[in-house]
Scaffold this motif. Structure first.
Motif, short mmCIF file in Angstrom:
data_model
loop_
_atom_site.label_atom_id
_atom_site.label_comp_id
_atom_site.label_asym_id
_atom_site.label_seq_id
_atom_site.Cartn_x
_atom_site.Cartn_y
_atom_site.Cartn_z
N ARG A 151 0.95 -1.22 -0.05
CA ARG A 151 -0.09 0.03 -0.13
C ARG A 151 0.91 1.29 0.01
O ARG A 151 1.78 1.37 0.69
N VAL A 195 -3.56 3.41 -1.76
CA VAL A 195 -3.75 2.46 -3.01
C VAL A 195 -2.97 1.20 -2.68
O VAL A 195 -1.85 1.14 -2.11
N TYR A 240 -1.67 -2.69 -3.89
CA TYR A 240 -0.99 -3.30 -5.07
C TYR A 240 -0.82 -4.73 -4.65
O TYR A 240 -0.16 -5.04 -3.72
#
Length: 627
Positions: A356, A360, A362
């Motif tokens: 993170r 966001v 991933y």
């Protein structure tokens, strides 16, 4: 002693019988007998021992003496003086065992006899010592007994905790003929050491120092193994055993400790007979490897062996970018990350993992797992998005399951942040030379040409392309200027001299090779001979009228009389020609087969080996294709 001596006298009275005179009718014999001596007395009875002489007392028919302590009564040789013209049995100087009375018989000249009882004793040196104390409400007594009088004079005895040492009544037992101060049954203050003096019959003494210790033993938590509490629910009770307990309940404390958390547990029950403690787990915790810290006094504390708990929330412990060290950086994308995890109910399938940054997430890509009381999970870094974030140390490791998510700092096993380096495509490639020897050193500089990845074997490479052939050279050697170093000599048998265009790729798998637009010319190595060199080499085509499919080599000097050992050419220098003819300055091979000709034509670098004065010299050439 008087009782023992009286017993010997009684024995002598029973054993000794008075001699009786023989009577006869023969008057002549009677007259002769009256002229013989009837003396049969023991006049003196002496014992010599250790250069000392001891004279026994003789009373009527009893000989007696009490020797000092420590004498060996089993091997005494008394010196006996008797009446004139008499004899004694056993004889004077005969060794005897005086641990029991010895009967001596004295015979006079007239054959009349008298018996003596010899009683020789030694004072006792015995001073053995036994001490016992009955603890209140204890099942057994606490006792000690000296086993080696020569060595032991201080005796340390553990007694129950909280025993009142100021008033201890003890029982002592000593040797039969010995005495003791203090005596048995006295009530004494043992808060400091107490000395006992035992005196043997011979007057020798032995001191015994009694030290009582009512402190607790050093605490030890016993018997815990790694999976003892694995299935205990949140808020459930755990039971464990110790070697020692304080009877004051309030003094017993239990803590649950991991690397991340510490809990003070409620002590629910203490069994002083079995020395078991019952404590209650917390209602929440992060799954981990834990230890119990138990304290029964302010300075009496112990840590248990490690064990695992898996009923709490999932836990990320640490990460590394290689298997045998803490790691400080990790490359995004493609580099692998090893994560140490403790998951809810130890279940991997119901959890997912993310990197993170700025809110966001991933997703990591699982590669490999090892389960042994937790998980060692190897994951590849997420795929690189079209617009990747900046690198740094502000990334998080996120675990998600049906309970929600847990967010952790991305740290290594030393608790330090791991820096995420976001890789980029290489650019601005520069070669340090555009023409060089085929076995030289080439350096490449530019942007993003190599990313150090500790523990990784990945390498950047250059590709040399010519006439449909491509040669790839790998390297992870970086000099002090940050340039990649390629040693062409390690590819010497593969690379051919000539003109090459250059491609480049850095050591990340996220990016393709780039066309640098650069060219490189490779030259043959110099001749190893001081004066000989090849001036021309021709490979004639198959349709040549005079020398089809043959190799002609011209040198700058006359080679008559020189030992030309072989010609080496072809791919990887694997084609060796040992059949040829030579002119003053020329060498001509025979006709090659179609297969061999094609190999030589494709890779036309080679060398001649000439031996001179016992030394082999390589003289390099590159053949040209001619009609």
């Amino acid at each position: 002693m008087l009782k023992r001596f009286s017993l010997y006298i009684l024995v002598s009275l029973l054993v000794i019988s008075c001699s009786k005179e023989n009577t006869g009718t023969d008057s002549k014999k009677e007259e002769i007998k009256k002229t013989l001596s009837d003396a049969k007395e023991i006049v003196s009875f002496k014992i010599k021992y250790s250069n000392e002489t001891y004279t026994s007392s003789i009373s009527n028919d009893t000989i007696s003496y009490i020797l000092p302590g420590g004498f060996d009564l089993t091997n005494l040789s008394p010196t006996i003086v008797i009446s004139e013209k008499s004899t004694v049995t056993p004889a004077s100087g005969t060794k005897q065992n005086f641990t029991h009375p010895i009967i001596y018989t004295v015979k006079a000249e007239d054959n009349s006899t008298k018996k003596y009882v010899a009683v020789i004793e030694s004072l006792s040196t015995a001073k053995s010592f036994y001490w016992a104390y009955e603890a209140e409400n204890a099942a057994t007594s606490y006792s000690i007994q000296n086993k080696n009088l020569a060595d032991i004079d201080t005796i340390l005895q553990k007694v129950p905790y909280l025993t009142n040492l100021k008033e201890i009544t003890s029982k002592i037992e000593i040797s039969e003929t010995a005495t003791s101060i203090p005596a048995s049954g006295e009530t004494l203050d043992y808060s400091s050491p107490v000395k006992y003096i035992v005196t043997a019959e011979d007057g020798s003494t032995k001191e015994y120092l009694i030290i009582l210790d009512n402190s607790l033993k050093d605490l030890e938590i016993e018997g815990l193994v790694i999976d003892d509490f694995e299935n205990v629910p949140l808020g459930g009770d755990i039971n464990f055993e110790v070697n020692e307990l304080n009877p004051i309940l309030d003094s017993i404390t239990v803590k649950l400790i991991s690397v991340n958390e510490t809990f003070n547990l409620v002590v629910k029950d203490v069994n002083y007979e079995t020395k078991r403690i019952t404590a209650t787990l917390p209602n929440s915790y992060r799954n981990n490897r834990f230890q119990l810290e138990v304290r029964i006094e302010h300075d009496n504390i112990d840590l248990s062996n490690g064990f695992y708990l898996f009923k709490g929330t999932a836990n990320f412990v640490h990460a590394s970018n290689f298997s045998d060290g803490p790691g400080t950086t990790i490359l995004w994308p493609k580099q692998s990350l090893n994560a140490k995890l403790f998951l809810k109910n130890n279940d991997l399938t119901s959890h997912s993992f993310f990197l993170r940054k700025n809110g966001v997430d991933y997703p990591f890509i699982p590669i490999w797992e090892h389960q042994s009381f937790g998980f060692d999970l190897r994951m590849s870094m997420p795929n690189l998005p079209n617009t990747p974030p900046n690198g740094g140390t502000d990334f998080s490791f996120v675990i998600k399951n049906t309970d929600g998510e847990q967010v952790f700092d991305l740290t290594n096993s030393e608790g330090n942040p791991i820096e995420v380096i976001v890789a980029e495509q290489s650019a601005n490639i520069v070669l340090d030379k555009i023409e060089m020897m085929r076995d030289g050193i080439l350096k490449v500089s530019g942007d993003n040409i190599y990313y150090p990845m500790y523990g990784s074997t990945s390498k950047s490479y250059i590709e040399l392309k010519t006439y449909g052939y491509t040669y790839r050279l790998n390297s992870n050697t970086v000099d002090s200027n940050g340039d990649l170093v390629f040693d062409l000599s390690t590819f010497f048998q593969v690379l051919q001299s000539g003109f090459y265009s250059i491609g480049f790729k850095n050591n990340t798998s996220a990016f393709d090779e780039v066309n640098t637009g650069l060219n490189l010319t490779l030259s043959l190595p110099e001749s190893q001979h001081s004066s000989l060199e090849v001036t021309e080499a021709k490979l004639y085509k198959k349709g040549n009228a005079f020398t089809p499919q043959q190799l002609l080599i011209k040198l700058n000097q006359n080679i008559e009389g020189k030992n030309i050992k072989k010609i080496v050419t072809g791919p990887n220098e694997e084609y060796i020609i040992e059949s040829f003819i030579s002119y003053p300055t020329t060498i001509l091979t025979g006709k090659f087969s179609d297969e061999d000709y094609d190999k030589i034509n494709n890779e036309r670098d080679g060398y001649i080996v000439i031996e001179e004065n016992g030394v082999d010299y390589k003289i390099y050439f590159r053949s040209i294709y001619v009609d």
